[in-house]
Write an enzyme that holds these catalytic residues in place. Structure first.
Site, mmCIF file in Angstrom:
data_model
loop_
_atom_site.group_PDB
_atom_site.id
_atom_site.type_symbol
_atom_site.label_atom_id
_atom_site.label_comp_id
_atom_site.label_asym_id
_atom_site.label_seq_id
_atom_site.Cartn_x
_atom_site.Cartn_y
_atom_site.Cartn_z
ATOM 1 C CD GLU A 125 -26.873 48.993 48.404
ATOM 2 O OE1 GLU A 125 -27.714 49.968 47.873
ATOM 3 O OE2 GLU A 125 -26.862 49.002 49.323
ATOM 4 N N GLY A 144 -20.647 44.927 47.751
ATOM 5 C CA GLY A 144 -20.243 46.368 47.972
ATOM 6 C C GLY A 144 -21.238 47.065 46.880
ATOM 7 C CG LEU A 145 -21.987 50.510 47.415
ATOM 8 C CD1 LEU A 145 -21.513 51.762 48.318
ATOM 9 C CD2 LEU A 145 -23.437 50.366 47.411
ATOM 10 C CE LYS A 176 -18.685 43.311 41.199
ATOM 11 N NZ LYS A 176 -18.896 41.974 40.304
ATOM 12 C CG ASP A 192 -23.906 33.739 39.026
ATOM 13 O OD1 ASP A 192 -25.069 33.147 39.112
ATOM 14 O OD2 ASP A 192 -23.667 34.670 39.802
#
Lengths: 253, 460
Positions: free
Chosen positions: B24, B28-29, B48, B147
């Site tokens: 999560e 979103g999830l 996703k 990232d």
């Protein structure tokens, strides 16, 4: 990929004349001809440029938006996908893909001020753009990276030692977004064809340089043919012709 | 009785059998599902789901970046985007990826907290080589990841690709060839612990070297099981200057000097940081002590080249792949988790915990009970007693979602089937908040999300 056109989805998905000229059965049913479709696409290409100037985005965003727009209509109908909404939404999506996002409400503001079809009031609002954005992603099969001729154009001009032709060739490339060439040929071939045409016009001798490049001159000549056809028949549309084509679009208000 | 949501369920959902929720985040999830298509029946897929942003700005730029870049990427060490789907009813977007059972965050944590043994040298080297191999592909295609951190380095579980590294989460990645805006415009990027010094000092035009710094930090963490530079993030400021993070770096590598890093004086925050940083400014480097490597070893040589201050001198992914370290024994292999030497012990790493009560439609805070026939009931969970009853006692809000990188309060039961229940663990080790991830594009920033960001699993 990003640096390599030859490995890109755009390269794998180049279309031929018949595919880009394809008119959906739904559009045929309402009496639209491929000529009408061609004119509507030119008009909407210009509309994207107008909106882009108002919301102030760069050339590459415009070029990507137009490529999206033209790609969508090789697969979808004008009946189902209203070009008056698709055109601004393509600009909206392209602005995100090119990392210079434009807000949807700003686009709506300018869509109401400058209408896509002068006779028709724009009734679209922000949610319509957002909804269409999703539909466009799907229609584009989620392929969003588009290569353009501009970068290769500059490199090629430099290589040929004719950088003084930058301005004329650059505007030639700009004009060609009013055609489907970007969906049909590798961008550097389009750039080469523009150099070819421009050097003929300005009587620059680039023959030796072209020979050295060892590119397929048949392809360059095919593109050149398209360029001439465009300037002969479509570069300035009479308002009667335009109105007649736009009138075939289904009424939405 | 058919649930109303069932009728509006998009048809593409039929090709997946939902297993449960595994992550999560702000966007979103993340769900785990199995493919029902005959071509790859039973294959695990991570899905996703991106929520529609509330600001009325449509598909998030994060999702656009991921789709745009991963749709074109094709490399063994880059996560594979299998499909993209749209649910027009609620305007949500679903990205389907090949599922990776492990990630470096969990692998490192398993060694640190469960096994108390270092990761074996073959595994460290193989993981590192594959990270570099994937990164070299990205960099040579003009993509900066921006990232990289252990939780974004995925490792495949059992199967054809067992132990293969996949670089994941391209939500911040960018093409850097002729960007329309300077790259620095995208706001602060890279989780603070893995952030390169030039970014901390306010560099505007950064390069692929920022990814290499992060790889250096990850390399050290694989060796010691501890983040190399655990700075405490100063969230009170929007400017990139993070004094504590710089201090942590300087203590290990010594203070940089304009002699060693000629462009240092041009960096916006260099002078400020010098004035504000107290204490003696030692130039000596104690990196070898921190990571317990001999200064003459190939591993140390490579690590120190990744952690070179001057981004122009920092080793590139392509150069690193050619480094001596990868030529000496043990040589790296494709299955990083299973050493070739027969006497080496194979470690069974735990599987991701799955919340079986989740439904594709559910939001993080308000789970809907699953009514569709192809969801929870058919996952085979029936063989484990009472998963649904159990899940009802465990509302989503109480899911162990404490670790700084993710949701995972790992159950730590290696070898058990995937439909293990997530069992809440005791209190987690306190970790400083991970770096914020700022939505880059101007005007649609979303500061309210920073807090929850640290919880995000960011699976892929």
């Amino acid at each position: 990929m990003a640096a390599n056109f030859w490995c890109s989805s755009q390269c794998r998905k180049l279309l031929d004349q018949e595919e880009v000229g394809h008119l959906s059965p739904a559009d045929q049913e309402i009496g639209m001809t491929s000529e009408d479709a061609k004119i509507i696409k030119i008009h909407m290409t210009d509309y994207i440029k107008t909106l882009a100037q108002q919301v102030k985005v760069r050339q590459r965003v415009v070029a990507t938006a137009i490529a999206y727009f033209r790609r969508v209509y090789t697969r979808k109908s004008f009946v189902e996908y209203d070009p008056c909404l698709v055109a601004p939404t393509c600009l909206y999506l392209a602005s995100k893909a090119e990392e210079s996002t434009v807000q949807a409400k700003l686009l709506i503001y300018y869509m109401k001020r400058t209408r896509a079809v002068p006779q028709e009031k724009c009734t679209y609002e922000v949610p319509d753009i957002l909804h269409m954005e999703m539909k466009l992603l799907e229609a584009l099969d989620f392929y969003l990276i588009i290569y353009h001729p501009y970068r290769s154009l500059l490199l090629l001009l430099q290589d040929a030692g004719i950088t003084e032709m930058t301005k004329i060739t650059w505007s030639l490339v700009n004009d060609l977004y009013r055609t489907d060439l970007i969906l049909m040929y590798p961008p550097f071939m389009i750039a080469l064809a523009c150099i070819f045409v421009a050097s003929a016009f300005q009587e620059k001798d680039t023959i030796a340089w072209f020979e050295e490049l060892r590119v397929d001159m048949h392809v360059i000549k095919n593109i050149t043919k398209e360029i001439f056809d465009f300037y002969e028949n479509y570069s300035s549309l009479s308002s009667e012709r335009l109105t007649a084509a736009l009138r075939k679009l289904p009424q939405r208000t | 009785m058919v649930d109303a949501s069932n009728r509006t369920r998009p048809s593409w959902l039929q090709q997946y059998e939902l297993v449960g929720k595994i992550g999560e985040g702000t966007y979103g999830l993340v769900f785990l599902a199995k493919s029902k298509l005959s071509a790859n029946k039973g294959v695990h897929i991570a899905i996703k789901k991106f929520k529609q942003s509330k600001e009325g700005d449509g598909v998030s730029p994060t999702a656009i970046r991921e789709i745009m870049l991963l749709r074109e990427c094709d490399h063994e060490n880059v996560v594979k985007l299998v499909n993209v789907h749209i649910n027009h009813t609620d305007m949500s977007l679903y990205l389907a990826f090949d599922y990776a059972e492990h990630d470096l965050y969990e692998i490192i944590r398993h060694h640190r907290e469960k096994l108390s043994t270092p990761i074996n040298q073959y595994t460290v080297k193989s993981l590192l080589w594959q990270i570099l191999n994937g990164l070299n592909y990205l960099h040579s295609n003009w993509i900066i990841h921006r990232d990289l951190k252990p939780s974004n380095i995925l490792v495949m579980g059992d199967g054809d690709e067992h132990g293969v590294v996949k670089i994941g989460d391209f939500g911040l990645a960018r093409i850097y060839q002729a960007p329309l805006k300077p790259l620095g415009d995208n706001g602060v990027v890279v989780t603070i612990w893995y952030r390169a010094p030039e970014l901390l000092l306010g560099a505007k035009h950064y390069t692929t070297a920022v990814d290499m710094w992060a790889v250096g930090c990850i390399f050290a963490e694989l060796l010691t099981l501890k983040p190399l530079f655990q700075g405490i993030e100063d969230k009170s400021t929007h400017n990139p200057l993070q004094l504590d993070q710089l201090d942590k770096i300087f203590r290990v590598l010594g203070h940089p000097t304009p002699e060693k890093w000629p462009t240092l004086n041009n960096l916006p925050y260099w002078q400020t940081s010098r004035q504000r940083m107290q204490g003696p400014k030692s130039e000596s480097c104690v990196l070898h002590q921190v990571v317990s490597l001999q200064q003459k070893s190939a591993a140390y040589d490579l690590l120190s080249k990744m952690l070179e201050y001057d981004p122009c001198k920092r080793i590139t992914a392509a150069q690193a792949l050619e480094h001596e370290y990868f030529r000496c024994e043990p040589v790296p292999g494709r299955n990083s988790l299973v050493p070739i030497q027969p006497n080496e012990k194979v470690i069974g790493y735990p599987q991701r915990p799955v919340d079986f009560s989740a439904d594709f439609e559910c939001s993080g805070s308000q789970p809907q009970m699953v009514t569709s026939s192809h969801a929870v009931n058919n996952t085979g969970a029936a063989s484990v007693p009472g998963p649904r009853a159990m899940s009802q006692q465990l509302p989503l809000g109480n899911m162990p979602r404490l670790a700084p990188y993710g949701i995972a309060g790992q159950t730590g039961m290696p070898g058990l089937p995937v439909n293990n229940l997530p069992v809440p663990r005791g209190p987690q080790q306190p970790h400083p908040q991970q770096g914020k991830r700022k939505e880059p594009i101007g005007g649609i920033q979303n500061p309210g999300h920073y807090a929850s960001q640290s919880k995000s699993r960011r699976m892929q």
